[in-house]
Design a protein around this motif. Structure first.
Motif, PDB file in Angstrom:
ATOM      1  N   MET A 240      -4.188   1.086   7.382  1.00  0.00           N
ATOM      2  CA  MET A 240      -4.789   0.318   6.289  1.00  0.00           C
ATOM      3  C   MET A 240      -4.208  -1.097   6.239  1.00  0.00           C
ATOM      4  SD  MET A 240      -4.932   3.147   3.220  1.00  0.00           S
ATOM      5  CE  MET A 240      -5.613   1.991   2.015  1.00  0.00           C
ATOM      6  N   LYS A 241      -2.917  -1.176   6.433  1.00  0.00           N
ATOM      7  CA  LYS A 241      -2.270  -2.488   6.429  1.00  0.00           C
ATOM      8  C   LYS A 241      -2.731  -3.316   7.627  1.00  0.00           C
ATOM      9  CE  LYS A 241       2.323  -4.652   6.333  1.00  0.00           C
ATOM     10  NZ  LYS A 241       3.790  -4.391   6.325  1.00  0.00           N
TER      11      LYS A 241
ATOM     12  N   VAL B 297      -1.437  11.263   7.162  1.00  0.00           N
ATOM     13  CA  VAL B 297      -1.542  10.385   5.991  1.00  0.00           C
ATOM     14  C   VAL B 297      -0.721   9.123   6.203  1.00  0.00           C
ATOM     15  CG1 VAL B 297      -0.964  10.129   3.542  1.00  0.00           C
ATOM     16  CG2 VAL B 297      -2.097  12.204   4.351  1.00  0.00           C
ATOM     17  N   GLN B 298       0.472   9.266   6.741  1.00  0.00           N
ATOM     18  CA  GLN B 298       1.324   8.097   6.972  1.00  0.00           C
ATOM     19  C   GLN B 298       0.721   7.164   8.016  1.00  0.00           C
ATOM     20  OE1 GLN B 298       3.726   7.482   4.810  1.00  0.00           O
ATOM     21  NE2 GLN B 298       3.047   9.440   3.938  1.00  0.00           N
TER      22      GLN B 298
ATOM     23  N   LYS C 280      -6.304  -4.410   7.140  1.00  0.00           N
ATOM     24  CA  LYS C 280      -6.563  -5.045   5.840  1.00  0.00           C
ATOM     25  C   LYS C 280      -7.558  -4.232   5.009  1.00  0.00           C
ATOM     26  CE  LYS C 280      -5.427  -9.785   7.202  1.00  0.00           C
ATOM     27  NZ  LYS C 280      -4.754  -9.392   8.441  1.00  0.00           N
ATOM     28  N   MET C 281      -7.413  -2.917   5.090  1.00  0.00           N
ATOM     29  CA  MET C 281      -8.251  -2.012   4.305  1.00  0.00           C
ATOM     30  C   MET C 281      -7.663  -1.886   2.897  1.00  0.00           C
ATOM     31  SD  MET C 281      -9.148   1.991   5.039  1.00  0.00           S
ATOM     32  CE  MET C 281      -9.936   1.659   6.615  1.00  0.00           C
ATOM     33  N   GLN C 282      -8.466  -2.110   1.891  1.00  0.00           N
ATOM     34  CA  GLN C 282      -7.966  -2.141   0.523  1.00  0.00           C
ATOM     35  C   GLN C 282      -8.026  -0.754  -0.131  1.00  0.00           C
ATOM     36  OE1 GLN C 282      -6.578  -4.968  -0.746  1.00  0.00           O
ATOM     37  NE2 GLN C 282      -6.988  -5.745   1.312  1.00  0.00           N
ATOM     38  N   PRO C 283      -6.926  -0.315  -0.733  1.00  0.00           N
ATOM     39  CA  PRO C 283      -6.989   0.923  -1.508  1.00  0.00           C
ATOM     40  C   PRO C 283      -7.800   0.714  -2.781  1.00  0.00           C
ATOM     41  CG  PRO C 283      -4.864  -0.115  -1.818  1.00  0.00           C
ATOM     42  CD  PRO C 283      -5.580  -0.927  -0.777  1.00  0.00           C
ATOM     43  N   TYR C 284      -8.427   1.753  -3.243  1.00  0.00           N
ATOM     44  CA  TYR C 284      -9.267   1.657  -4.437  1.00  0.00           C
ATOM     45  C   TYR C 284      -8.399   1.534  -5.682  1.00  0.00           C
ATOM     46  CZ  TYR C 284     -12.808   2.970  -7.901  1.00  0.00           C
ATOM     47  OH  TYR C 284     -13.651   2.991  -8.975  1.00  0.00           O
ATOM     48  N   ASN C 285      -8.826   0.659  -6.595  1.00  0.00           N
ATOM     49  CA  ASN C 285      -8.129   0.469  -7.869  1.00  0.00           C
ATOM     50  C   ASN C 285      -8.985   1.067  -8.972  1.00  0.00           C
ATOM     51  OD1 ASN C 285      -7.317  -0.769 -10.436  1.00  0.00           O
ATOM     52  ND2 ASN C 285      -5.999  -2.090  -9.213  1.00  0.00           N
TER      53      ASN C 285
ATOM     54  N   ILE D  37       0.844  -1.196   0.000  1.00  0.00           N
ATOM     55  CA  ILE D  37       0.000   0.000   0.000  1.00  0.00           C
ATOM     56  C   ILE D  37       0.878   1.243   0.000  1.00  0.00           C
ATOM     57  CG2 ILE D  37      -1.691   1.332   1.315  1.00  0.00           C
ATOM     58  CD1 ILE D  37      -2.790  -1.292   2.372  1.00  0.00           C
ATOM     59  N   ILE D  38       0.577   2.167  -0.898  1.00  0.00           N
ATOM     60  CA  ILE D  38       1.316   3.426  -0.985  1.00  0.00           C
ATOM     61  C   ILE D  38       0.336   4.586  -0.921  1.00  0.00           C
ATOM     62  CG2 ILE D  38       3.254   2.479  -2.307  1.00  0.00           C
ATOM     63  CD1 ILE D  38       1.950   3.611  -4.848  1.00  0.00           C
TER      64      ILE D  38
END
Length: 495
Positions: A220-221, A213-214, A224-229, A184-185
């Protein structure tokens, strides 16, 4: 402010074409190294597309309005990002269709105005365009832009610069995704792309915002929150928007998600608040649309009151997620002080605040005016303006939802008078319908605040043809490290 030879703004000739910005290569962990362009760096991908690239040595003769260097090559005028007037450099020129792209390869002879950009992401990001210039050179560059564009209307005053030209943005937003290693970035998009540049710190953001933000990226990690693709339409978190009250210290965080279903919400909020107890409100904004617009229409307050407050020019303003509020409060106070000064308010005047937004400049003016009438198309902003008026105990200001041009036409038809019109339009400037309403209403003075000197000059041309004279132009550097420059102009009705 002093000027130097070849340091000024020049309009590109008809053969000038936009270039692609010089980009540093990707480095380990996604963090580009800082430093000046060097010859051995791979600059262009033109060969991958079967294009032949040519290397040439050129000398920069001036700058475009976006801060790009102007050079001559084979009778053509080209634009080269990150090149300064008087510098000799090697550039790589490639042709794409009928356009020629010029990219900086190596600076052979440097200008005294060149500095090492303090941001390690500068050459890759593109959000700032002038970090390779000294602060003094940036001031001259922006002064020359205003002087050149406003020449038909008089000589502008020296630009009001910023003592500390970093950390000034009270509003920031970052985007989340995954890198090639599926990590995740979080960061900003590279210029003119939707490729995320992972970054820990943006030097023009409020430092606290980047720290938050950091923390979100780490949570998120953990959760287990998924970033949007964007390509697949899968995932949860798209962006985070942060607003900081620089005087109040209040902080708003808006999580922009693709779905209202927030799994593990309560535990996430608990961990987040523990990490940052200074955050005063957290919101979930849902944006399901395939769009570059950050915020969606659905919003839910997760804790706090859903807004923050901040103080500007001695007045307190309530700021929501969608409120427009000037992003550089330090320079805004200078801008507004100048605007109120040239409005020549004595306590008796009727002031129309067109494009009033949440009422900032109109309410500041109310302290010295007889009465203020604010007009704004956005109904949410009008409600914010009314709340801000009550919050500050202002009795001589009224705010209305509607088109400011039509509103002033109706005023003129009724025989109502206005002594001053304050106007702060978007970057596209005003339009003839609005400007003609100003002429019809005939205020004694017009105070025109603009973030785009080119559209401001266009509008001044109309007003000066219809009975107004320009009596003062004050540029303000509202956005250090970028090519943007703001100006407030005074116009008076000729007798």
């Amino acid at each position: 402010m002093s000027k130097r030879k070849n340091s000024g703004y020049k309009k590109p000739d008809k053969n000038s074409k936009s270039d692609k910005s010089y980009k540093k290569p990707n480095h380990a962990k996604g963090k580009p190294k800082s430093g000046k362009p060097r010859g051995q760096t791979a600059v262009t991908n033109s060969r991958q597309h079967g294009q032949k690239a040519t290397t040439a040595t050129v000398t920069c003769s001036g700058l475009t309005g976006e801060g790009k260097g102007l050079v001559k090559w084979e009778g053509k005028q080209l634009e080269v990002a990150h090149l300064l007037p008087g510098e000799t450099a090697e550039i790589r020129v490639s042709k794409k269709g009928r356009y020629r792209n010029a990219e900086l390869k190596r600076v052979v002879k440097q200008s005294d105005d060149r500095v090492d950009p303090p941001c390690p992401y500068y050459y890759e990001c593109g959000g700032c365009q002038l970090q390779h210039m000294s602060n003094q050179a940036q001031g001259r560059f922006k002064q020359n832009i205003i002087d050149s564009i406003m020449k038909p209307f008089g000589k502008p005053e020296p630009i009001l610069t910023m003592d500390h030209p970093y950390d000034y943005r009270n509003k920031s937003q970052m985007t989340f995704g995954r890198n090639k290693e599926r990590q995740i970035i979080g960061g900003l998009y590279a210029q003119n792309t939707h490729r995320i540049i992972p970054m820990d710190r943006c030097l023009i953001h409020d430092p606290k915002a980047d720290e938050i933000v950091q923390t979100i990226r780490g949570l998120m990690k953990s959760f287990k929150m998924q970033p949007y693709n964007e390509d697949t339409g899968q995932g949860f978190l798209r962006h985070v928007l942060i607003k900081v009250g620089q005087v109040s210290g209040e902080i708003m965080v808006v999580l922009v998600a693709a779905s209202p279903v927030f799994k593990g919400k309560n535990n996430f909020i608990t961990a987040f608040r523990k990490a940052h107890p200074e955050i005063t409100t957290l919101l979930l904004n849902v944006n399901k649309r395939d769009t570059s617009v950050v915020l969606g229409n659905q919003e839910k307050v997760l804790f706090g009151k859903g807004t923050i407050t901040d103080t500007l020019c001695g007045m307190t303003f309530e700021i929501s997620a969608k409120s427009f509020y000037q992003i550089n409060p330090v320079q805004t106070e200078k801008l507004y002080a100048k605007a109120i000064e040239i409005a020549e308010l004595t306590g008796k005047e009727t002031v129309v605040d067109a494009y009033c937004g949440i009422g900032t400049i109109g309410l500041v003016a109310s302290q010295k005016a007889g009465n203020v009438i604010g007009v704004e198309m956005n109904n949410d902003a009008v409600r914010d303006a009314i709340r801000n008026s009550k919050r500050n105990g202002v009795k001589n200001a009224r705010f209305y939802q509607g088109d400011a041009g039509e509103f002033m036409m109706q005023m003129a038809a009724r025989g109502d008078k206005a002594d001053v019109v304050l106007m702060d339009p978007p970057r596209s400037g005003s339009d003839e319908a609005f400007l003609s309403s100003v002429v019809k209403l005939q205020p004694k003075r017009v105070v025109y605040v603009s973030c785009n000197p080119e559209t401001q000059a266009r509008d001044l041309k109309y007003l000066t043809k219809h009975g107004y004279a320009v009596e003062g132009i004050q540029p303000v550097d509202m956005f250090p490290q970028t090519y943007h420059v703001e100006a407030v102009t005074k116009l008076v009705l000729e007798k």
